[in-house]
Design an enzyme around this catalytic site. Structure first.
Site, PDB file in Angstrom:
ATOM      1  N   ASP A  22       0.844  -1.197   0.000  1.00 38.38           N
ATOM      2  CA  ASP A  22       0.000   0.000   0.000  1.00 38.38           C
ATOM      3  C   ASP A  22       0.884   1.254   0.000  1.00 38.38           C
ATOM      4  OD1 ASP A  22      -1.278  -2.262   1.135  1.00 38.38           O
ATOM      5  OD2 ASP A  22      -2.804  -1.037   2.082  1.00 38.38           O
ATOM      6  N   GLU A  31      -6.414 -11.393  -4.190  1.00 39.58           N
ATOM      7  CA  GLU A  31      -6.171 -12.407  -3.150  1.00 39.58           C
ATOM      8  C   GLU A  31      -7.245 -13.491  -3.077  1.00 39.58           C
ATOM      9  OE1 GLU A  31      -5.717  -9.654   0.030  1.00 39.58           O
ATOM     10  OE2 GLU A  31      -3.576  -9.364  -0.342  1.00 39.58           O
ATOM     11  N   LYS A  80     -10.661  -9.734  -6.601  1.00 42.87           N
ATOM     12  CA  LYS A  80     -10.889  -8.912  -5.414  1.00 42.87           C
ATOM     13  C   LYS A  80     -10.563  -7.440  -5.656  1.00 42.87           C
ATOM     14  CE  LYS A  80      -9.279  -8.722  -0.614  1.00 42.87           C
ATOM     15  NZ  LYS A  80      -8.380  -9.383   0.337  1.00 42.87           N
TER      16      LYS A  80
HETATM   17  O1  IFM Z   1      -2.281  -4.623   0.899  1.00 40.55           O
HETATM   18  C1  IFM Z   1      -3.644  -4.802   0.997  1.00 40.55           C
HETATM   19  C2  IFM Z   1      -4.036  -5.927   0.073  1.00 40.55           C
HETATM   20  O2  IFM Z   1      -3.736  -5.615  -1.260  1.00 40.55           O
HETATM   21  C3  IFM Z   1      -5.509  -6.234   0.190  1.00 40.55           C
HETATM   22  N1  IFM Z   1      -5.831  -6.522   1.572  1.00 40.55           N
HETATM   23  C4  IFM Z   1      -5.505  -5.460   2.487  1.00 40.55           C
HETATM   24  C5  IFM Z   1      -4.034  -5.108   2.424  1.00 40.55           C
HETATM   25  C6  IFM Z   1      -3.726  -3.936   3.369  1.00 40.55           C
HETATM   26  O3  IFM Z   1      -4.409  -2.793   2.978  1.00 40.55           O
END
Ligand code: IFM
Length: 746
Positions: free
Chosen positions: A330, A470, A578
């Site tokens: 992120d 994911e 996702k």
């Molecule tokens: O890094 C992200 C991921 O891409 C998706 N799930 C949440 C994480 C943290 O924001």
């Protein structure tokens, strides 16, 4: 400053939501916005202070609370949960970073009690917190004020019923003018010292209370109905990982703050924020709602700006405990571009944090059987893998959801190399490249060279990974991962080539043991890396994706709740994605695709994306804007701008969505304003949303400060500082001279 955000009506259920959106912070401290008059689980977050935690390896510590207050009039407590509330108003002034609270309750003894406060987490005196408040008794009598340092704060865990306490109290001490508490994290790595002092100017008596919940200064004074009484609480919160005494320095800082007094501190704080806003100036003429949401997001992003390279920006900021205060991709892919363009020295700190953890990344690679450096999917203060392998789903801990991202979401290693290159291209920071960047690029390339496997039919394959999407675990040849790995390998080979012309760089390459043969092997792998097939121009997200069950969703909806159970429970068997994955890659490496290919992939993947991750919409919005899908681009921009204010994902209480905030800025900058670097030239090719009259913004590019004013058919650019700069606007090249505004029209 333009925007104040006001909220009224007290509801205990909503306090945690307000806790996040009214958080104040300065990159070092974070104090959530729960009202000081009620007990709270939440204390203070200190960027970089983590503790060992079961499942999560290390998590950010919920340190003691230094803003809580209890008020009593003639023994009756001011209590928002039991008294009739006549007024409850809160206002966050994002221009000055000040939180104001106004309360008036009806007392059971008759009459009212009024309270007003101003809360500040000081911008430049990073350890200082100030709470100035006024009490208006609607009845004469004795006012009692309890001003505690609460040591009953705990970290919320994976279930509400379970909490973890991450510190033990070392000592409380009381002084004529202050109280002090020192705590130590349970793993003994950090000590936190907190001093607090309430300044009371009228006649009063003062005594100290210590108990298992902390230490408090207690004041009693006679008050008269209808008069106003003013108090100022100063607190200092500091930490050390060494053996040094912190009590005396903390008390000294407290006394310095107190001696400076509220007016001086407030002025310094305002100046600090004026400077930040002047660097981050953005205006959207013609769409106040959009501007408001954007500024709110940037405010929270700037509050998290790291003070040094001990820790980088975390997924949910200093605002909460979501994702345990861990650092993900992120930061580099979504948030860093804002800092790179507006506060480049801060972007550098974030990347130096990765460099500081290069040894841990090397160990991580070794432990997993690879070479070079493999960055952890989730990172805390020491750079080791902090992703929980499983999260329990019940109180016994017997049932758990297995989490594979730590073991398989390997693209982060290339994402970091990508961010190093982007930062360098944007800032031209040679010193950074020489000291840190090159080594990161070489070591990450080494990781990929050892991560691939040669397959005689396909070439170099990368098996068993998770891409940004994911929903699909253990996949082979994720388009995103393989493309980023190839990019990383070629980047490293190119830098070795460039090192031949640069003495300092060649010393780095030599020290890292990079040879021409190794670079040649990187090129060979890159050339033969297997990229999943295309069907009709559409890239397959990973091997076998096209064989999955097709299912589409409304692109204007969000998340998984809208899906029927039979789909929701078997997402991995479907083509649902996702978050932006193939599309995220096409955004990052856009020069490798033509517009028609991007359009085909966008049209295909958009209705198959649930946007269950808040990282998804920014990427789609940027590409939508490039493709002229203006409705989607604007719709996502607004959703990102209000993601937390409107609690769109229902989890705002866990912290602010910083990747979305950074992504929002990128929608504006890269999407609507169309800013890009092509070769060495800064390009501007805007496509403003309908109704936007003008966007004005500032940023920095290679030593120049750039002031942009963009209209649909006209771009005005001025540079201050730096040297002459060549840019391209609407395909036309022009040379900018410092201080002279140039206006270009379509
Ligand atoms: O890094 C992200 C991921 O891409 C998706 N799930 C949440 C994480 C943290 O924001």
């Amino acid at each position: 400053m333009r925007y104040r955000f006001s909220f009224d009506g007290y509801s205990p259920e909503e306090e945690a939501f307000y806790g996040t959106i009214l958080t104040l912070g300065n990159g070092y401290l974070g104090i959530r916005g729960e009202v000081e008059l009620e007990p709270s689980l939440y204390g203070t977050t200190i960027a970089g202070v983590y503790d060992y935690a079961p499942y999560f390896y290390r998590e950010i510590v919920n340190a003691p609370r230094a803003v809580g207050l209890r008020l009593f009039l003639n023994g009756e407590p001011l209590s928002l949960s039991t008294q009739r509330i006549r007024r409850y108003e809160r206002e966050l002034d994002i221009g000055e970073a000040v939180l104001r609270t106004e309360v008036e309750v009806e007392l059971q003894q008759g009459g009212t009690l009024g309270y007003e406060s101003v809360r500040i987490v000081h911008g430049s005196r990073k350890e200082v917190v100030i709470l100035k408040f006024r009490v208006k008794p609607g009845r004469s009598g004795t006012l009692t004020i309890i001003s505690p340092i609460n040591t009953d704060t705990v970290n919320p865990l994976y279930r509400e019923e379970i909490t973890a306490k991450h510190y033990r109290v070392k000592r409380h001490s009381s002084h004529d003018d202050a109280i002090y508490t020192e705590v130590e994290t349970t793993d003994g790595r950090y000590r936190i010292g907190i001093a607090s002092s309430l300044a009371v100017s009228c006649r009063h008596s003062r005594f100290i209370v210590k108990n298992t919940d902390g230490i408090a200064e207690v004041f009693q004074l006679d008050v008269e109905e209808g008069k106003e009484y003013e108090f100022i609480r100063y607190a200092v919160i500091s930490y050390t990982s060494g053996k040094d005494d912190i009590e005396q320095p903390v008390l000294k800082k407290l006394r310095d703050a107190k001696n400076a007094g509220f007016d001086v501190l407030y002025r310094e704080h305002r100046e600090y924020w004026q400077e930040l806003w002047s660097a981050a100036e953005v205006r959207i003429l013609g769409d106040e709602e959009a501007e408001k949401g954007l500024l709110f997001s940037l405010f929270h992003l700037m509050q998290c700006m790291p003070v040094d390279s001990r820790i980088s920006l975390t997924a949910r900021g200093i605002h909460g405990f979501g994702y345990r205060g861990h650092v993900f991709w992120d930061t580099e892919i979504y948030a860093l571009p804002f800092f790179m363009a507006v506060f480049p020295e801060k972007a550098r700190e974030m990347l130096v944090y990765r460099y500081n953890n290069l040894d841990a990344a090397r160990e991580n690679a070794r432990a997993n059987g690879y070479r070079g450096a493999q960055f952890p999917w989730e990172s805390a203060d020491d750079g080791y893998e902090a992703t929980p392998p499983a999260i329990p789903t019940d109180m016994t801990g017997k049932n758990a959801i297995r989490i594979y991202t730590g073991e398989e979401e390997h693209h982060i290693t290339a994402d970091i190399a990508y961010a190093v290159e982007l930062y360098y291209r944007f800032t031209g920071d040679n010193d950074f490249m020489e000291k840190y960047g090159l080594e990161i690029i070489f070591e990450t390339a080494r990781f990929w060279a050892s991560r691939v496997r040669y397959d005689k039919d396909k070439g170099y394959v990368i098996e068993k990974v998770i891409g940004p999407d994911e929903y699909h675990e253990h996949v082979n040849n994720s388009f995103f991962t393989n493309m980023m790995a190839r990019y990383n390998l070629l980047l490293a080979a190119r830098y070795l080539e460039l090192s031949k012309e640069n003495e300092a760089w060649s010393r780095v390459a030599e020290a890292a043991g990079v040879t021409e043969e190794e670079a040649e092997s990187w090129r060979k792998i890159a050339e033969k890396i297997y990229i999943p097939r295309q069907m009709d121009g559409i890239w397959e997200e990973f091997d076998g994706y096209f064989e999955l069950l097709d299912y589409t969703v409304d692109p204007y909806g969000l998340g998984e709740e809208r899906l029927p159970a039979e789909i929701r429970e078997h997402l991995s068997r479907t083509k649902l994605v996702k978050q932006a994955d193939v599309i995220a890659l096409q955004y990052l490496l856009k020069e490798q695709f033509d517009t028609e290919n991007i359009r085909k992939n966008f049209d295909y993947y958009l209705p198959r994306t649930t946007h269950a991750s808040s990282l998804s919409m920014p990427t789609y919005a940027i590409i939508a804007s490039w493709l002229g899908y203006d409705d989607i681009a604007y719709n996502y921009f607004m959703k990102c701008a209000y993601i937390d204010l409107h609690n769109l994902y229902g989890n705002t209480k866990d912290g602010f969505h910083l990747a979305t905030a950074g992504g929002l800025w990128q929608i504006l900058f890269r999407g609507f304003c169309g800013v890009d670097i092509s070769g060495d030239i800064l390009e501007i090719r805007p496509n403003l949303p309908q109704g936007w009259e003008e966007v004005a913004l500032r940023f920095r590019f290679r030593g120049s400060r750039i002031h942009l004013r963009i209209r649909k058919d006209r771009v005005a650019v001025k540079i201050t500082g730096g040297k002459k700069l060549k840019i391209r606007v609407f395909n036309e090249e022009t040379n900018l001279e410092p201080e002279k505004e140039v206006i270009l029209e379509v």
